[in-house]
Write a protein that holds these residues in place. Structure first.
Motif, mmCIF file in Angstrom:
data_model
loop_
_atom_site.group_PDB
_atom_site.id
_atom_site.type_symbol
_atom_site.label_atom_id
_atom_site.label_comp_id
_atom_site.label_asym_id
_atom_site.label_seq_id
_atom_site.Cartn_x
_atom_site.Cartn_y
_atom_site.Cartn_z
ATOM 1 N N UNK A 233 19.373 -5.526 -13.430
ATOM 2 C CA UNK A 233 18.594 -6.136 -14.221
ATOM 3 C C UNK A 233 19.240 -6.142 -15.569
ATOM 4 N N UNK A 234 20.179 -7.054 -15.780
ATOM 5 C CA UNK A 234 20.856 -7.310 -16.993
ATOM 6 C C UNK A 234 20.730 -8.931 -17.288
ATOM 7 N N UNK A 235 20.469 -8.970 -18.818
ATOM 8 C CA UNK A 235 20.639 -10.412 -19.145
ATOM 9 C C UNK A 235 19.221 -11.271 -19.106
ATOM 10 N N UNK A 236 18.960 -11.558 -20.419
ATOM 11 C CA UNK A 236 17.519 -12.323 -20.292
ATOM 12 C C UNK A 236 17.751 -13.628 -19.627
ATOM 13 N N UNK A 237 18.485 -14.659 -20.555
ATOM 14 C CA UNK A 237 18.563 -16.066 -19.970
ATOM 15 C C UNK A 237 20.202 -16.234 -19.813
ATOM 16 N N UNK A 238 20.993 -15.204 -19.757
ATOM 17 C CA UNK A 238 22.227 -15.324 -19.575
ATOM 18 C C UNK A 238 23.016 -13.898 -19.676
ATOM 19 N N UNK A 239 24.253 -13.868 -19.076
ATOM 20 C CA UNK A 239 24.851 -12.457 -19.210
ATOM 21 C C UNK A 239 25.296 -11.876 -17.890
ATOM 22 N N UNK A 240 26.729 -11.480 -17.830
ATOM 23 C CA UNK A 240 27.074 -10.865 -16.654
ATOM 24 C C UNK A 240 27.025 -9.243 -16.472
ATOM 25 N N UNK A 241 27.196 -8.716 -15.362
ATOM 26 C CA UNK A 241 27.262 -7.392 -15.393
ATOM 27 C C UNK A 241 28.319 -6.806 -15.916
ATOM 28 N N UNK A 242 29.514 -7.489 -15.510
ATOM 29 C CA UNK A 242 30.895 -7.101 -16.057
ATOM 30 C C UNK A 242 31.690 -8.241 -16.195
ATOM 31 N N UNK A 243 32.105 -8.577 -17.472
ATOM 32 C CA UNK A 243 32.643 -9.792 -17.993
ATOM 33 C C UNK A 243 33.973 -9.488 -18.411
ATOM 34 N N UNK A 244 35.000 -9.803 -17.567
ATOM 35 C CA UNK A 244 36.580 -9.402 -18.190
ATOM 36 C C UNK A 244 37.268 -10.677 -18.774
ATOM 37 N N UNK A 245 38.181 -10.361 -19.921
ATOM 38 C CA UNK A 245 38.929 -11.485 -20.499
ATOM 39 C C UNK A 245 40.376 -11.092 -20.560
ATOM 40 N N UNK A 246 41.157 -11.692 -21.300
ATOM 41 C CA UNK A 246 42.630 -11.600 -21.426
ATOM 42 C C UNK A 246 42.834 -10.257 -21.505
ATOM 43 N N UNK A 247 43.907 -9.688 -20.873
ATOM 44 C CA UNK A 247 44.453 -8.196 -20.924
ATOM 45 C C UNK A 247 43.815 -7.454 -19.978
ATOM 46 N N UNK A 248 42.723 -7.630 -19.242
ATOM 47 C CA UNK A 248 42.036 -7.050 -18.451
ATOM 48 C C UNK A 248 42.841 -6.477 -17.216
ATOM 49 N N UNK A 249 43.088 -5.542 -16.845
ATOM 50 C CA UNK A 249 44.158 -5.282 -15.514
ATOM 51 C C UNK A 249 43.487 -4.103 -14.655
ATOM 52 N N UNK A 250 43.042 -4.248 -13.301
ATOM 53 C CA UNK A 250 42.589 -2.957 -12.674
ATOM 54 C C UNK A 250 41.870 -3.443 -11.603
ATOM 55 N N UNK A 251 40.886 -2.555 -11.189
ATOM 56 C CA UNK A 251 40.156 -2.697 -9.683
ATOM 57 C C UNK A 251 38.457 -2.303 -10.191
ATOM 58 N N UNK A 252 37.769 -3.133 -9.558
ATOM 59 C CA UNK A 252 36.178 -3.106 -9.467
ATOM 60 C C UNK A 252 35.930 -2.966 -8.110
ATOM 61 N N UNK A 253 35.547 -2.012 -7.511
ATOM 62 C CA UNK A 253 35.192 -1.648 -6.165
ATOM 63 C C UNK A 253 34.002 -0.648 -5.683
#
Length: 464
Positions: A233-253
């Protein structure tokens, strides 16, 4: 004092043990750890702080607190860190400015909480569908960035964020003039957590995030390992749980994601770090995401765009407004995807298993049907047909979504033995492993699983 001395010895011993094979990573993690022996005994935090918040104690802050470059704030298990905020102005909605190293070491039996003074009431109101309060944004969240350069310290390094078995919730109050205007313009909602340090590590394991007003977590550069968490339950009218931009490297599991306003997980190379956004997303479960996003064509489960790359395997997507979305401007030749389990109550959702404005198509290992209600994942304690999606209704305001559909509540998302997802995972690929340290201050990466989704039939994967 004796306890603190033993703690210092343990930290130094840990550093020596790692130095032979992980010297480069220790440069990122170890320098500030000795300072955590400084016990913080006052229950009221303000101004510049460093040291250790002690086991099972409750601490409060009603104005911004800052950890300086080179310093560390460590939370032992059972700590409650309470923001006293009303969300009305930046001055009355305190923020944690983390320019050093942040470590929260809760345990499965004794987790930590970073929340608001009225958290219990807010959870009760959310359960009663008063989401205007749950998504209001009561405090400023945690901002992890290097400090601004000064004449005496022209090259601040910043620090790692290491979060284990910790609840973080209810941030989102509007930013003020004290915030860096390059990412938090005055008046914009802040996140539960913001991390931006391309040379450092963001480790989040076995933790819970709830009730952010906009994005739950945004990363604008860093080495990430995001394992076995629960996002609700995150974000009223917009928004991600996990938002990644340039320079982000790795794993989500092995993350359990339910009720995001927009996407559960998003990768984009937007930004100017010079390091391509490259993230693997595997064995995650996403349920009922994307329906509160008010912008046309957005809102779903997994989104790769703007030159982002990575692997997408073994994810379970259930009744999300859109399924996998890979846009034509992503690094398409370097986005690999397969072995996704899809479920839709309605034909409208089934038609968007692969977003029609993207380039994704059905893969050989997908569990996918154009027939509504086919391939029920057979959760142990959750009826996927409770919310009768007769069309693709987004956007839909939160108050029209029953709490049980956008929060874990009493749900059990483990798979029954006869689930079509059992044994259909892809295991012949390797996590990126951008965070290579292990142990109490490192990461424990769970390898790709043989079953689709965050919960494995053998008891591994998400432990919530």
């Amino acid at each position: 004092m004796k306890k603190n001395l033993l703690y210092i010895i343990a930290v130094l011993t840990l550093g020596l043990a790692f130095s032979a094979c992980h010297k480069a990573e220790l440069v990122n993690i170890s320098p500030a750890l000795v300072s955590t022996a400084n016990a913080i005994t006052s229950d009221t935090l303000k101004g510049t702080i460093k040291g250790t918040l002690l086991k099972n104690k409750t601490y409060y802050f009603k104005s911004d607190i800052t950890v300086n470059d080179g310093d560390t704030l460590l939370l032992q298990d059972g700590v409650h860190l309470i923001a006293i905020g009303d969300g009305l102005t930046p001055a009355t909605s305190p923020e944690i400015f983390m320019h050093g190293t942040f470590i929260s070491l809760g345990t499965s039996d004794n987790p930590n909480f970073i929340t608001t003074k009225n958290a219990a009431t807010l959870h009760a109101e959310a359960a009663a569908q008063k989401y205007d309060n749950a998504l209001f944004g009561w405090w400023g969240g945690i901002t992890c960035t290097p400090a601004a350069a000064t004449a005496s310290k022209p090259n601040p390094q910043g620090g790692d964020a290491i979060i284990k078995w910790t609840h973080i919730e209810f941030a989102g109050a509007n930013a003020g003039s004290a915030d860096d205007q390059s990412f938090y313009a005055t008046g914009s909602p802040r996140y539960n957590m913001y991390f931006a340090n391309i040379t450092k590590n963001l480790i989040i394991e076995d933790s819970w995030f709830f009730g952010a007003k906009d994005d739950n977590i945004r990363v604008s550069g860093g080495k990430v390992s995001i394992m076995r968490n629960t996002f609700e339950l995150c974000g009223g009218v917009g928004g991600e749980f996990f938002n990644m931009k340039s320079g982000t490297v790795g794993d989500l599991a092995y993350n359990m994601c339910i009720g995001a306003a927009t996407n559960a997980l998003k990768a984009s190379d937007a930004g100017t770090t010079g390091v391509q956004c490259n993230v693997n997303m595997y064995n995650n479960t996403m349920v009922n995401c994307g329906f509160r996003q008010t912008k046309t064509g957005r809102g779903g489960s997994i989104n790769y765009e703007k030159a982002a790359r990575g692997k997408i395997y073994n994810n379970l997507i259930v009744n999300c407004r859109f399924g996998i979305r890979i846009t034509s401007d992503a690094d398409v030749p370097n986005v690999a995807y397969n072995n996704t389990g899809f479920y839709a109550y309605s034909a409208a959702i089934a038609a968007q298993f692969y977003s029609v404005d993207g380039i994704g198509v059905k893969q050989s290992g997908d569990i996918l049907s154009t027939t509504p209600q086919a391939n029920n994942p057979m959760f142990y304690g959750y009826d996927v047909n409770t919310y009768n999606f007769t069309a693709n209704p987004g956007p839909i305001v939160a108050n029209l979504q029953p709490y049980s559909l956008i929060a874990i509540n009493t749900g059990n998302f483990k798979l029954q033995g006869s689930s079509p997802e059992i044994g259909k995972g892809k295991t012949d690929f390797t996590p990126l492993g951008s965070v290579t340290t292990t142990g109490i201050y490192g990461t424990t990466i769970t390898a790709p699983g043989k079953d689709i989704g965050a919960y494995q039939n053998d008891g591994t994967g998400n432990q919530h």
